[in-house]
Design a protein around this motif. Structure first.
Motif, PDB file in Angstrom:
ATOM      1  N   ALA A  58       0.828  -1.206   0.000  1.00 25.27           N
ATOM      2  CA  ALA A  58       0.000   0.000   0.000  1.00 25.27           C
ATOM      3  C   ALA A  58       0.863   1.257   0.000  1.00 25.27           C
ATOM      4  O   ALA A  58       0.463   2.296  -0.550  1.00 25.27           O
ATOM      5  N   SER A  59       2.039   1.192   0.615  1.00 23.73           N
ATOM      6  CA  SER A  59       2.947   2.343   0.650  1.00 23.73           C
ATOM      7  C   SER A  59       3.381   2.723  -0.761  1.00 23.73           C
ATOM      8  O   SER A  59       3.334   3.908  -1.146  1.00 23.73           O
ATOM      9  N   ILE A  60       3.791   1.718  -1.538  1.00 22.11           N
ATOM     10  CA  ILE A  60       4.241   1.975  -2.908  1.00 22.11           C
ATOM     11  C   ILE A  60       3.063   2.374  -3.787  1.00 22.11           C
ATOM     12  O   ILE A  60       3.169   3.271  -4.625  1.00 22.11           O
ATOM     13  N   ALA A  61       1.918   1.713  -3.589  1.00 21.33           N
ATOM     14  CA  ALA A  61       0.738   2.036  -4.394  1.00 21.33           C
ATOM     15  C   ALA A  61       0.270   3.466  -4.171  1.00 21.33           C
ATOM     16  O   ALA A  61      -0.285   4.108  -5.076  1.00 21.33           O
ATOM     17  N   ALA A  62       0.486   3.984  -2.969  1.00 22.49           N
ATOM     18  CA  ALA A  62       0.056   5.349  -2.649  1.00 22.49           C
ATOM     19  C   ALA A  62       1.012   6.404  -3.197  1.00 22.49           C
ATOM     20  O   ALA A  62       0.641   7.588  -3.290  1.00 22.49           O
ATOM     21  N   LEU A  63       2.219   6.013  -3.572  1.00 27.16           N
ATOM     22  CA  LEU A  63       3.253   6.968  -3.936  1.00 27.16           C
ATOM     23  C   LEU A  63       2.855   7.912  -5.072  1.00 27.16           C
ATOM     24  O   LEU A  63       3.047   9.137  -4.948  1.00 27.16           O
ATOM     25  N   PRO A  64       2.302   7.427  -6.194  1.00 31.88           N
ATOM     26  CA  PRO A  64       1.945   8.369  -7.269  1.00 31.88           C
ATOM     27  C   PRO A  64       0.943   9.432  -6.826  1.00 31.88           C
ATOM     28  O   PRO A  64       1.072  10.607  -7.218  1.00 31.88           O
ATOM     29  N   ARG A  65      -0.022   9.062  -6.020  1.00 29.76           N
ATOM     30  CA  ARG A  65      -1.005  10.050  -5.567  1.00 29.76           C
ATOM     31  C   ARG A  65      -0.389  11.036  -4.581  1.00 29.76           C
ATOM     32  O   ARG A  65      -0.718  12.227  -4.583  1.00 29.76           O
ATOM     33  N   LEU A  66       0.529  10.562  -3.761  1.00 37.03           N
ATOM     34  CA  LEU A  66       1.224  11.468  -2.844  1.00 37.03           C
ATOM     35  C   LEU A  66       2.097  12.456  -3.621  1.00 37.03           C
ATOM     36  O   LEU A  66       2.167  13.643  -3.274  1.00 37.03           O
ATOM     37  N   VAL A  67       2.766  11.976  -4.660  1.00 35.56           N
ATOM     38  CA  VAL A  67       3.614  12.857  -5.464  1.00 35.56           C
ATOM     39  C   VAL A  67       2.775  13.937  -6.144  1.00 35.56           C
ATOM     40  O   VAL A  67       3.186  15.101  -6.216  1.00 35.56           O
ATOM     41  N   ARG A  68       1.582  13.567  -6.603  1.00 29.17           N
ATOM     42  CA  ARG A  68       0.711  14.575  -7.229  1.00 29.17           C
ATOM     43  C   ARG A  68       0.316  15.663  -6.240  1.00 29.17           C
ATOM     44  O   ARG A  68       0.115  16.816  -6.622  1.00 29.17           O
ATOM     45  N   LEU A  69       0.206  15.306  -4.965  1.00 24.18           N
ATOM     46  CA  LEU A  69      -0.146  16.283  -3.936  1.00 24.18           C
ATOM     47  C   LEU A  69       1.064  17.070  -3.430  1.00 24.18           C
ATOM     48  O   LEU A  69       0.909  18.135  -2.828  1.00 24.18           O
ATOM     49  N   ALA A  70       2.261  16.554  -3.686  1.00 22.69           N
ATOM     50  CA  ALA A  70       3.448  17.058  -3.001  1.00 22.69           C
ATOM     51  C   ALA A  70       3.827  18.483  -3.372  1.00 22.69           C
ATOM     52  O   ALA A  70       4.465  19.174  -2.582  1.00 22.69           O
ATOM     53  N   SER A  71       3.448  18.953  -4.556  1.00 23.40           N
ATOM     54  CA  SER A  71       3.822  20.317  -4.932  1.00 23.40           C
ATOM     55  C   SER A  71       3.084  21.355  -4.102  1.00 23.40           C
ATOM     56  O   SER A  71       3.541  22.493  -3.952  1.00 23.40           O
ATOM     57  N   GLN A  72       1.942  20.954  -3.526  1.00 25.42           N
ATOM     58  CA  GLN A  72       1.141  21.879  -2.734  1.00 25.42           C
ATOM     59  C   GLN A  72       1.079  21.507  -1.260  1.00 25.42           C
ATOM     60  O   GLN A  72       0.545  22.262  -0.455  1.00 25.42           O
ATOM     61  N   SER A  73       1.608  20.333  -0.911  1.00 22.33           N
ATOM     62  CA  SER A  73       1.459  19.837   0.450  1.00 22.33           C
ATOM     63  C   SER A  73       2.794  19.352   1.005  1.00 22.33           C
ATOM     64  O   SER A  73       3.382  18.386   0.488  1.00 22.33           O
ATOM     65  N   ALA A  74       3.284  20.013   2.053  1.00 22.04           N
ATOM     66  CA  ALA A  74       4.518  19.568   2.709  1.00 22.04           C
ATOM     67  C   ALA A  74       4.337  18.183   3.313  1.00 22.04           C
ATOM     68  O   ALA A  74       5.259  17.368   3.312  1.00 22.04           O
ATOM     69  N   ARG A  75       3.132  17.909   3.832  1.00 15.40           N
ATOM     70  CA  ARG A  75       2.886  16.581   4.417  1.00 15.40           C
ATOM     71  C   ARG A  75       3.031  15.494   3.350  1.00 15.40           C
ATOM     72  O   ARG A  75       3.614  14.435   3.607  1.00 15.40           O
ATOM     73  N   ALA A  76       2.497  15.740   2.170  1.00 17.44           N
ATOM     74  CA  ALA A  76       2.591  14.753   1.089  1.00 17.44           C
ATOM     75  C   ALA A  76       4.040  14.566   0.670  1.00 17.44           C
ATOM     76  O   ALA A  76       4.496  13.433   0.449  1.00 17.44           O
ATOM     77  N   ARG A  77       4.784  15.673   0.568  1.00 18.80           N
ATOM     78  CA  ARG A  77       6.191  15.579   0.172  1.00 18.80           C
ATOM     79  C   ARG A  77       6.984  14.786   1.211  1.00 18.80           C
ATOM     80  O   ARG A  77       7.804  13.933   0.864  1.00 18.80           O
ATOM     81  N   GLU A  78       6.754  15.052   2.483  1.00 16.17           N
ATOM     82  CA  GLU A  78       7.493  14.368   3.543  1.00 16.17           C
ATOM     83  C   GLU A  78       7.145  12.886   3.590  1.00 16.17           C
ATOM     84  O   GLU A  78       8.029  12.038   3.785  1.00 16.17           O
ATOM     85  N   LEU A  79       5.866  12.536   3.399  1.00 15.70           N
ATOM     86  CA  LEU A  79       5.471  11.135   3.452  1.00 15.70           C
ATOM     87  C   LEU A  79       5.988  10.386   2.230  1.00 15.70           C
ATOM     88  O   LEU A  79       6.478   9.249   2.343  1.00 15.70           O
ATOM     89  N   ALA A  80       5.913  11.011   1.058  1.00 14.92           N
ATOM     90  CA  ALA A  80       6.467  10.385  -0.140  1.00 14.92           C
ATOM     91  C   ALA A  80       7.971  10.174   0.034  1.00 14.92           C
ATOM     92  O   ALA A  80       8.508   9.122  -0.337  1.00 14.92           O
ATOM     93  N   GLY A  81       8.660  11.153   0.623  1.00 14.23           N
ATOM     94  CA  GLY A  81      10.088  11.007   0.866  1.00 14.23           C
ATOM     95  C   GLY A  81      10.390   9.868   1.828  1.00 14.23           C
ATOM     96  O   GLY A  81      11.338   9.104   1.618  1.00 14.23           O
ATOM     97  N   ALA A  82       9.593   9.738   2.872  1.00 10.55           N
ATOM     98  CA  ALA A  82       9.803   8.653   3.833  1.00 10.55           C
ATOM     99  C   ALA A  82       9.633   7.293   3.166  1.00 10.55           C
ATOM    100  O   ALA A  82      10.388   6.355   3.436  1.00 10.55           O
ATOM    101  N   ILE A  83       8.645   7.176   2.290  1.00  9.88           N
ATOM    102  CA  ILE A  83       8.418   5.906   1.589  1.00  9.88           C
ATOM    103  C   ILE A  83       9.607   5.568   0.709  1.00  9.88           C
ATOM    104  O   ILE A  83      10.104   4.438   0.706  1.00  9.88           O
TER     105      ILE A  83
END
Length: 240
Positions: free
Chosen positions: A50-75
């Motif tokens: 699920a972590s890897i599957a969520a990555l593309p959607r997190l990356v799409r959010l990451a330009s506007q969301s620090a939380r998304a960028r940090e979580l994608a980075g952690a993954i």
């Protein structure tokens, strides 16, 4: 299309992550972000399908969301070895490429979280060992093995000095020898990229630390000279 019925998270559930993703896509829901982090990255730094599957959607959010960028980075940082997610990670190549560009843009803005972002970008480049260990060179120590006599050598790069030594738990670092930093023109590969990126972004302390990390040390036991980064990477690079 992701088959979420097969994408279990860190706690074995298959239904919560897509629900949480939908919530944060609608609004910046702090509670949903907190639970998603809990489900996508285990405390022992493991990731799951699920972590890897969520990555593309997190990356799409990451330009506007620090939380998304940090979580994608952690993954991405925890993807060393992939924990059986090799095929899923390979399917995220476009998202990872997009994330690489996003992180580099963020670095160019000289953010407060520069080092964390720098480490995320190292993980994107699959330099997991450097992503895990690189510090701000205020008080950094690296343990390496001399390739000639096999004694364990402590490498210090920071406020205590820039030296190689034998660590004695009663006496401290003994028989210190000054490090020999690499000159910029002698750097190559990932060391050159790290150094040039830090210089580009005005991170002088980081650049100087990298020059020492990719420089040479003298073994206090046998007086042989070796490349610090080569010996550290040889012992700590994950088996992919």
């Amino acid at each position: 299309m992701v088959n979420w019925a097969q994408m279990y998270d860190c706690h074995g559930d298959v239904d919560r992550v897509p629900e949480l993703l939908a919530r944060v896509e609608r609004e910046d829901d702090a509670e949903a972000w907190g639970e998603m982090g809990y489900r996508l990255v285990l405390e022992c730094h493991l990731v799951f399908p699920a972590s890897i599957a969520a990555l593309p959607r997190l990356v799409r959010l990451a330009s506007q969301s620090a939380r998304a960028r940090e979580l994608a980075g952690a993954i991405v940082r925890c993807a060393a070895g992939h924990q059986g997610c090799d095929d899923l990670l390979a399917g995220c190549a476009d998202a990872i490429a997009e994330f690489r560009e996003l992180l580099d843009r963020h670095l160019r803005s000289r953010p407060d979280d520069y080092l964390a972002t720098f480490r995320d970008l190292l993980a994107v480049e699959e330099q997991y060992h450097w992503s895990a260990v690189l510090g701000d060179f205020a008080d950094d120590f690296y343990q390496v093995v001399c390739p000639h006599c096999t004694v364990e050598v402590t490498i210090a790069i920071g406020g205590y000095g820039r030296y190689s030594a034998i660590r004695d738990w009663h006496l401290g670092d003994v028989d210190r020898r000054g490090l020999r930093p690499a000159s910029p023109e002698d750097l190559s590969g990932i060391g050159r990229w790290m150094y040039e990126t830090a210089v580009r972004d005005g991170e002088g302390v980081l650049a100087d630390g990298i020059a020492h990390l990719f420089g040479q040390a003298e073994c206090p036991r046998c007086a042989s000279v070796f490349n610090i980064a080569d010996e550290y990477a040889a012992s700590n690079r994950p088996v992919m």
